[in-house]
Design a protein around this motif. Structure first.
Motif, short mmCIF file in Angstrom:
data_model
loop_
_atom_site.label_atom_id
_atom_site.label_comp_id
_atom_site.label_asym_id
_atom_site.label_seq_id
_atom_site.Cartn_x
_atom_site.Cartn_y
_atom_site.Cartn_z
N MET A 1 -21.20 -30.13 47.47
CA MET A 1 -20.00 -29.34 47.26
C MET A 1 -20.22 -27.90 47.73
SD MET A 1 -16.91 -29.50 46.48
CE MET A 1 -16.69 -31.16 45.89
N ASN B 1 -31.08 -22.34 46.70
CA ASN B 1 -31.54 -23.64 46.21
C ASN B 1 -32.90 -23.40 45.61
OD1 ASN B 1 -33.15 -26.37 46.76
ND2 ASN B 1 -30.99 -26.85 46.62
N ARG B 2 -33.18 -24.11 44.48
CA ARG B 2 -34.40 -23.77 43.74
C ARG B 2 -35.67 -24.00 44.55
NH1 ARG B 2 -33.70 -28.78 39.47
NH2 ARG B 2 -32.91 -30.19 41.05
N LYS C 1 -33.52 -27.75 53.50
CA LYS C 1 -32.06 -27.81 53.34
C LYS C 1 -31.46 -26.43 53.61
CE LYS C 1 -29.46 -30.07 49.67
NZ LYS C 1 -29.50 -30.27 48.21
N ALA D 1 -22.52 -24.54 42.15
CA ALA D 1 -22.18 -25.91 42.58
C ALA D 1 -23.32 -26.83 42.14
CB ALA D 1 -21.97 -25.96 44.08
N THR D 2 -23.73 -26.65 40.90
CA THR D 2 -24.80 -27.48 40.32
C THR D 2 -24.18 -28.40 39.26
OG1 THR D 2 -25.24 -25.81 38.66
CG2 THR D 2 -26.56 -25.69 40.67
N PRO D 3 -24.88 -29.44 38.84
CA PRO D 3 -24.30 -30.36 37.86
C PRO D 3 -23.92 -29.66 36.56
CG PRO D 3 -26.29 -31.29 38.84
CD PRO D 3 -26.22 -29.86 39.29
N PRO D 4 -22.91 -30.20 35.85
CA PRO D 4 -22.45 -29.57 34.60
C PRO D 4 -23.59 -29.31 33.63
CG PRO D 4 -21.04 -31.44 35.19
CD PRO D 4 -22.15 -31.42 36.18
N THR E 1 -26.52 -28.45 34.00
CA THR E 1 -27.43 -27.34 34.32
C THR E 1 -26.87 -26.00 33.86
OG1 THR E 1 -26.42 -26.93 36.47
CG2 THR E 1 -28.25 -28.51 36.42
N VAL F 1 -17.72 -24.97 40.11
CA VAL F 1 -16.94 -26.15 40.53
C VAL F 1 -17.36 -27.37 39.71
CG1 VAL F 1 -16.58 -25.28 42.88
CG2 VAL F 1 -18.54 -26.75 42.43
N ALA F 2 -18.07 -27.14 38.63
CA ALA F 2 -18.62 -28.27 37.86
C ALA F 2 -17.58 -28.89 36.92
CB ALA F 2 -19.82 -27.81 37.05
N ALA F 3 -17.58 -30.21 36.86
CA ALA F 3 -16.65 -30.93 35.99
C ALA F 3 -16.88 -30.52 34.53
CB ALA F 3 -16.85 -32.43 36.16
N MET G 1 -11.76 -27.13 40.22
CA MET G 1 -12.06 -28.57 40.25
C MET G 1 -11.62 -29.17 41.58
SD MET G 1 -13.85 -29.97 38.12
CE MET G 1 -13.63 -31.53 38.90
N PRO G 2 -12.54 -29.26 42.53
CA PRO G 2 -12.19 -29.84 43.83
C PRO G 2 -12.39 -31.36 43.82
CG PRO G 2 -14.32 -28.71 43.89
CD PRO G 2 -13.94 -28.86 42.46
N THR H 1 -13.84 -34.77 46.66
CA THR H 1 -14.75 -34.95 47.80
C THR H 1 -14.12 -34.60 49.14
OG1 THR H 1 -14.16 -37.28 47.65
CG2 THR H 1 -16.40 -36.70 47.01
N1 LIG Z 1 -19.04 -34.12 44.82
C1 LIG Z 1 -17.79 -33.97 44.47
O1 LIG Z 1 -16.86 -34.56 45.04
C2 LIG Z 1 -17.42 -33.03 43.38
C3 LIG Z 1 -16.06 -32.88 43.04
C4 LIG Z 1 -15.72 -31.99 42.04
C5 LIG Z 1 -16.70 -31.25 41.41
N2 LIG Z 1 -17.99 -31.44 41.75
C6 LIG Z 1 -19.01 -30.68 41.04
O2 LIG Z 1 -19.81 -29.98 41.98
C7 LIG Z 1 -21.12 -29.85 41.44
C8 LIG Z 1 -22.11 -30.28 42.50
O3 LIG Z 1 -21.82 -31.58 42.87
P1 LIG Z 1 -22.48 -32.21 44.19
O4 LIG Z 1 -21.79 -33.50 44.39
O5 LIG Z 1 -22.52 -31.19 45.27
O6 LIG Z 1 -23.94 -32.49 43.64
P2 LIG Z 1 -25.34 -32.53 44.42
O7 LIG Z 1 -25.13 -32.87 45.84
O8 LIG Z 1 -26.21 -33.37 43.57
O9 LIG Z 1 -25.81 -31.01 44.37
C9 LIG Z 1 -26.21 -30.46 43.19
C10 LIG Z 1 -26.98 -29.19 43.49
O10 LIG Z 1 -27.39 -28.66 42.24
C11 LIG Z 1 -28.76 -28.31 42.33
N3 LIG Z 1 -29.39 -28.44 41.02
C12 LIG Z 1 -29.49 -29.55 40.27
N4 LIG Z 1 -30.14 -29.26 39.12
C13 LIG Z 1 -30.46 -27.95 39.16
C14 LIG Z 1 -31.12 -27.07 38.28
N5 LIG Z 1 -31.56 -27.46 37.08
N6 LIG Z 1 -31.30 -25.79 38.68
C15 LIG Z 1 -30.85 -25.35 39.86
N7 LIG Z 1 -30.18 -26.14 40.76
C16 LIG Z 1 -29.99 -27.42 40.40
C17 LIG Z 1 -29.35 -29.30 43.30
O11 LIG Z 1 -30.52 -28.74 43.80
P3 LIG Z 1 -31.67 -29.64 44.49
O12 LIG Z 1 -31.23 -29.79 45.92
O13 LIG Z 1 -32.87 -28.78 44.35
O14 LIG Z 1 -31.73 -30.91 43.72
C18 LIG Z 1 -28.23 -29.41 44.33
O15 LIG Z 1 -28.33 -28.39 45.28
C19 LIG Z 1 -21.17 -30.70 40.18
O16 LIG Z 1 -21.10 -29.87 39.05
C20 LIG Z 1 -19.94 -31.56 40.24
O17 LIG Z 1 -19.39 -31.78 38.95
C21 LIG Z 1 -18.38 -32.29 42.74
#
Ligand SMILES: NC(=O)c1ccc[n+]([C@@H]2O[C@H](COP(=O)([O-])OP(=O)(O)OC[C@H]3O[C@@H](n4cnc5c(N)ncnc54)[C@H](OP(=O)(O)O)[C@@H]3O)[C@@H](O)[C@H]2O)c1
Length: 257
Positions: free
Chosen positions: A1, A24-25, A30, A59-62, A64, A84-86, A107-108, A110
């Motif tokens: 995202m 990114n951590r 990447k 843009a990290t998981p909820p 976190t 942007v986290a759910a 809230m976007p 994909t």
């Molecule tokens: N994908 C969608 O369609 C969509 C739609 C609406 C909302 N969202 C929201 O967007 C967010 C990201 O989704 P995504 O699909 O892009 O997920 P993703 O591809 O898994 O990316 C998550 C990112 O968060 C980082 N991360 C995870 N745990 C972390 C931590 N403890 N500390 C620091 N960074 C951390 C990851 O870093 P690493 O690379 O180091 O693992 C990665 O860069 C989520 O909250 C989700 O709810 C996504």
């Protein structure tokens, strides 16, 4: 995202923002890829970057957010914080950040990857008019958006965020039905996708779903027979239950964070 937002921003509103830094951590590969693709800065020290930037987008998981906001809070002095986290609403952000921090929840879905997300968003109490152009530029980068109350964003997360998966489920079911009549998977995909595109275009032209169903389904005809089966199985109620289940899960995730 994060990549979807940045690639959209670079295409649609690069001039609105000064320096863009992606954090990114640990994944330097990447980050290097993102740096060379979008011409942004990169860092693995996000808290240092926070002090040098006016807008922070999570843009990290909820799950976190609790930990990341705790780390962020001492470094905040007026920056706009967006997630942007759910399930992570403005109240969640405001409760964990210094008083009067401007916050926004987007809230976007994909389709953000191709600039066609249908996003909902809501702003916190301290967002002022001078923050809005930045929020709008972030939103425009990923597609159309609708500002709603926090409660409405929660309740519509399933419809705008999860329902694309429900639509792909329907698409797949129709593809499987088509393949049974002896065409290839590629042909089935083409037929079904074009049928869906045409159906969406009819809706976009302003026709209501009821009128469109009536146009296709003459009384006693074959489409009416197909619709009768869908009604018999209560498919409309099943979709409503799927929306409710997705929403309840998103809310629970936000509360667990
Ligand atoms: N994908 C969608 O369609 C969509 C739609 C609406 C909302 N969202 C929201 O967007 C967010 C990201 O989704 P995504 O699909 O892009 O997920 P993703 O591809 O898994 O990316 C998550 C990112 O968060 C980082 N991360 C995870 N745990 C972390 C931590 N403890 N500390 C620091 N960074 C951390 C990851 O870093 P690493 O690379 O180091 O693992 C990665 O860069 C989520 O909250 C989700 O709810 C996504």
């Amino acid at each position: 995202m994060a990549e979807a937002v940045v690639s959209g921003v670079v295409k649609t509103s690069r001039e609105t923002f000064g320096t863009i830094t992606m954090a990114n951590r640990s994944n330097k590969e990447k980050l290097k890829h993102l740096q060379s693709t979008y011409g942004v800065q990169m860092t693995t020290d996000w808290l240092k970057a926070v002090q040098e930037n006016d807008i922070i987008v999570f843009a990290t998981p909820p799950q976190t957010h609790e930990e990341l906001l705790r780390a962020l809070s001492p470094h905040i002095s007026g920056q706009l914080v967006v997630t942007v986290a759910a399930g992570i609403d403005p109240e969640f952000l405001e409760d964990r950040l210094p008083e009067k921090t401007p916050v926004c929840w987007i809230m976007p879905n994909t389709a953000a990857q191709i600039g066609m997300s249908m996003s909902t968003y809501t702003c916190g109490r301290s967002v002022e008019s001078h923050h809005r152009p930045y929020i709008e530029a972030l939103l425009n980068a990923i597609g159309p958006a609708e500002e709603l109350t926090s409660e409405q964003v929660h309740n519509l997360t399933a419809v705008t965020g999860s329902a694309p998966a429900f639509i792909y489920y329907v698409e797949k079911a129709l593809e499987e039905a088509a393949v049974k009549y002896g065409i290839s998977e590629e042909q089935a995909r083409r037929l079904v996708v074009q049928m869906m595109k045409g159906s969406v275009a009819m809706l976009e032209a302003g026709h209501s779903p009821d009128d469109l169903m009536e146009q296709v389904a003459s009384p006693g005809g074959s489409t009416a027979e197909g619709l009768r089966v869908l009604d018999t199985y209560g498919v409309d109620r099943m979709f409503q239950q799927a929306v409710q289940a997705a929403n309840e899960h998103a809310r629970a995730q936000g509360e667990e964070s």
